[in-house]
Write an enzyme that holds these catalytic residues in place. Structure first.
Site, PDB file in Angstrom:
ATOM      1  N   CYS A  79       0.836  -1.201   0.000  1.00 49.01           N
ATOM      2  CA  CYS A  79       0.000   0.000   0.000  1.00 49.01           C
ATOM      3  C   CYS A  79       0.875   1.258   0.000  1.00 49.01           C
ATOM      4  CB  CYS A  79      -0.974  -0.020   1.175  1.00 49.01           C
ATOM      5  SG  CYS A  79      -2.375   1.114   0.974  1.00 49.01           S
ATOM      6  N   HIS A 167      -3.739  -5.260   0.827  1.00 47.00           N
ATOM      7  CA  HIS A 167      -3.159  -5.741   2.081  1.00 47.00           C
ATOM      8  C   HIS A 167      -3.234  -7.269   2.145  1.00 47.00           C
ATOM      9  CE1 HIS A 167      -2.500  -1.922   4.236  1.00 47.00           C
ATOM     10  NE2 HIS A 167      -3.478  -1.479   3.459  1.00 47.00           N
ATOM     11  N   GLU A 169      -1.948  -9.164   4.356  1.00 50.87           N
ATOM     12  CA  GLU A 169      -1.869  -9.657   5.724  1.00 50.87           C
ATOM     13  C   GLU A 169      -3.230  -9.877   6.379  1.00 50.87           C
ATOM     14  OE1 GLU A 169      -1.383  -5.104   5.952  1.00 50.87           O
ATOM     15  OE2 GLU A 169      -0.954  -6.747   4.572  1.00 50.87           O
TER      16      GLU A 169
END
Length: 509
Positions: A79, A167, A169
């Site tokens: 990002c 993202h 994660e």
């Protein structure tokens, strides 16, 4: 550590999740603020730039020397990290015409690229950005897109340098863990050899070298962290470890006796110290949460100093500090607004003359439990819910008195024991009760009452960095509420906290 991934934190709320996902791949990693990053060493196999609440276009935006990393080791920008690399490379970042937050689908994927191997078209990803990369530098190529984000992922030609706008994660990115595996394992070449067994072996060896024949004093709490820390240090130095369990008057009902009993079979040298009155005196009249934490921490240290002086030649203070404690005590912007004081992170007065040893300060809570299992610590200790260092002192809102402590101990006992009896305890990350500084009208029998309100709190979590309120059965909550009101004198109302973290915290203070 033989190898590691370095994560540079630009302030994203998701940075800790990146570390969690890398650790789940059995690869060691560390988070460091972007403005206080260590120099690259041979053990660093790759670097990840995190996201950020900032925009790369704003004045004084966080930045690092990209050239110190890119081209030297594999780099993945997430990002903000991706936008920073694109902008510094000569590309262009502009405000998005449509701010993209939430789920999106990949519409184009270069599956020949190592980062995007086995990532399918239509794979769901999680976006959280107000800017977009409108133009890539000349030597960058697009390797993934969504219908509204042309540059969802890119690679710099001739280097193992990558950027992704989404993202990976968060669990909402369905192939996110595969993207991270592609980077960490296949691109960086990490061996996935960081396991609890290896951690125990290397930590005990390191402790032996560091401590030698020195004596260590360690504060036990009965919880997972201090217990695992104690056993690790004990394996390294044996009887040179002196454990102290302090009754601060803010423990759970019968906890002082129960905890001392549980350590009898572990071979640890443990001394119990009743210091209730000292803590109550120090807390008298205090209502501010931070003031209470600091007062509790100060008395705790004073008691330790007194007890440590009774042991000849003590040089070290052992602590059960874990990684989230360390992370929350460090700001990417230097001195930060304090969310809360961690009494177990540094802060020792000079007069104590003790060095600190923290064998768990690189581990998340669930990793501590895995290490404890490797050490064959009893499940009754490993399975215990986290309990705050300041104890009930931060679960009693407002000033603290022995009477309030007694009321909350009884309420807490009914709630936690009820979870155990109902088979719900292991489904909950942390549970407890809060005594609120308000009274409410009630009716008991034919009489009007004006008594205290308690709030029950139960959350689910992986490591405490984020948490959601636990959806306990209504019937269970009704039974617990009924028992509390009927048996705990002074309480006539029970409420249940349904707030998540963030925006709330697990504790109320």
């Amino acid at each position: 550590m033989a190898e590691q991934i370095l994560i540079l934190d630009f302030g994203s709320q998701y940075t800790q999740l990146i570390a969690r996902r890398v650790r789940e791949l059995n690869v060691y990693c560390e988070i460091h603020p972007y403005n206080n990053a260590p120099e690259l060493t041979d053990d660093v196999k790759g670097v990840i730039f995190s996201g950020s609440p900032c925009s790369v276009r704003q004045e004084n935006a966080p930045e690092v020397d990209i050239d110190a990393y890119c081209g030297n080791v594999p780099v993945l920008g997430v990002c903000y990290g991706a936008q920073l690399m694109a902008q510094k490379g000569g590309g262009n970042v502009l405000p998005s015409e449509i701010r993209e937050y939430g789920r999106a689908k990949l519409s184009k994927v270069d599956q020949h690229n190592e980062l995007m191997k086995e990532i399918s078209i239509d794979s769901q990803v999680w976006m959280s950005h107000g800017d977009t990369i409108s133009e890539l530098p000349e030597n960058f190529s697009i390797i993934a897109s969504t219908p509204s984000v042309k540059v969802a992922a890119f690679k710099k030609e001739g280097e193992q340098t990558y950027g992704i706008q989404f993202h990976p994660e968060v669990t909402h990115s369905t192939d996110g863990k595969r993207v991270l595996r592609n980077f960490v394992v296949h691109i960086c070449g990490c061996e996935q050899s960081w396991t609890p067994d290896i951690f125990v072996e290397s930590t005990v060896t390191s402790l032996k070298e560091k401590l030698g024949d020195d004596k260590v004093v360690l504060g036990l709490s009965g919880g997972v962290d201090s217990s695992v820390a104690a056993v690790l240090i004990h394996q390294a130095i044996g009887s040179n470890l002196h454990c102290i369990f302090v009754d601060n008057g803010l423990l759970r009902k019968n906890e002082f006796e129960d905890v001392l009993d549980s350590y009898k079979h572990m071979g640890l040298n443990v001394k119990g110290v009743d210091a209730k009155d000292k803590f109550y005196t120090a807390l008298e009249g205090l209502t501010d949460p931070e003031a209470k934490r600091k007062a509790i921490g100060k008395v705790f240290i004073d008691v330790f100093d007194e007890e440590a002086h009774k042991i000849q030649d003590v040089k070290w203070l052992g602590q059960g500090t874990i990684y989230p404690d360390v992370i929350e005590s460090v700001s990417v912007n230097g001195p930060s607004v304090t969310i809360k004081s961690h009494h177990n992170v540094g802060g020792l007065p000079d007069y104590m003359k003790l060095k600190v040893v923290e064998p768990l300060n690189t581990l998340f809570k669930d990793e501590v439990r895995l290490v404890g299992k490797t050490l064959e610590i009893d499940q009754s200790i490993l399975g215990r819910h986290p309990f705050p260092g300041p104890g009930l002192g931060i679960r009693i809102l407002g000033d603290i008195t022995p009477e309030k402590v007694h009321i909350l101990q009884e309420v807490d006992h009914i709630f936690v024991n009820g979870l155990k009896k109902a088979g719900l305890y292991d489904d909950v990350w942390q549970a407890g009760a809060m005594l609120l500084p308000i009274q409410s009208v009630g009716v008991m029998g034919d009489e009007r009452t004006y008594e205290r309100v308690v709030s029950l709190r139960a959350v689910t979590s992986v490591d405490g960095m984020t948490a959601d309120w636990c959806h306990l059965p209504y019937e269970f909550l009704a039974d617990v509420s009924n028992e509390i009101i009927n048996t705990v004198k002074g309480v006539n109302r029970v409420v249940y906290d349904i707030s998540s973290k963030p925006p709330a915290t697990i504790e109320w203070e």
